[in-house]
Design an enzyme around this catalytic site. Sequence first.
Site, PDB file in Angstrom:
ATOM      1  N   HIS A 151       0.848  -1.183   0.000  1.00 31.17           N
ATOM      2  CA  HIS A 151       0.000   0.000   0.000  1.00 31.17           C
ATOM      3  C   HIS A 151       0.891   1.242   0.000  1.00 31.17           C
ATOM      4  CE1 HIS A 151      -3.755  -2.060   1.951  1.00 31.17           C
ATOM      5  NE2 HIS A 151      -3.920  -1.922   0.650  1.00 31.17           N
ATOM      6  N   CYS A 169      -2.115   2.686   9.290  1.00 26.91           N
ATOM      7  CA  CYS A 169      -3.099   1.672   8.903  1.00 26.91           C
ATOM      8  C   CYS A 169      -4.282   1.654   9.869  1.00 26.91           C
ATOM      9  CB  CYS A 169      -2.462   0.286   8.869  1.00 26.91           C
ATOM     10  SG  CYS A 169      -1.457  -0.032   7.408  1.00 26.91           S
TER      11      CYS A 169
END
Length: 282
Positions: free
Chosen positions: A177, A275
């Site tokens: 990511h 996250c």
Amino acid sequence: MTTTSPARRTERLARRLHLLMCRPEHFTVSYEINPWMDAATPVDPARALAQWERLRAELQRLGHEVDVVPAVPGLPDMVYAANGALVAAQGSVGVRFAHPERGGEAEAYARWLEEHGLGPVHRPAHVNEGEGDLLVVGEHLLGGYGFRTEPAAHREVEEVLGRPVTSLRLVDPRFYHLDTALTVLDDDPAHPDVAYFPGAFDEASRQVLQELFPQALRTDEDTARVLGMNAVSDGRHVVLSPRAQRYAQQLEQRGYVPVPVDLSELLRGGGGAKCCVLVLRR
């Protein structure tokens, strides 16, 4: 477009953030969908929860508003709230996960946002994993692709929000990511600032980052491999892994205040501080 150097800002100013989190009530590593996960090694649920509570407490201590979305049984990765949506000033874009194991998270987050006045939430047609791969930096909206979010999702987001997305290709599977390889340090349009690990991107993307942020802080392999880049910044304070010591020193030299929080148990699922939080912009 070249951005004015942020490194010369004389004083770092914190802004109050509105964040969404999800308690790791069902956190475990029962499947493997990224290089950080090892289903053969048991997770310590109590330790994961205690670390998460410390993160929430630190964010609140810094003056940020934190809401909590209810955890759903059977969705162990729901703790990684950043992947739940992109909530921008122009609207909210939901997610479509690349892996079916996480599929149920999409509607859980979309419903919460709509029930709390942050809808309507666009349900995407293309794979798009929220703020994991879509990061707001002032006037810029950066979009990662290569492992999860599809390039077509960037065009879809452009249509929904009416603002361009700058696509950046990720090439190292450890950094699947964008938020594992790049930190938004300051998203003030007048002083945008980022830090990133060049080795996570292809050459064309490194050139784009150089053009957009010529004074960006560049980090090293040691920082990246402890997910040091997966950090939360309010423009002054940077919540990050205590293992990213070199990064903390670099941040201090640039005028930021590092705030170390140990999330080593949650790292086993492939996530750090960023996250665990979704920024809610109104």
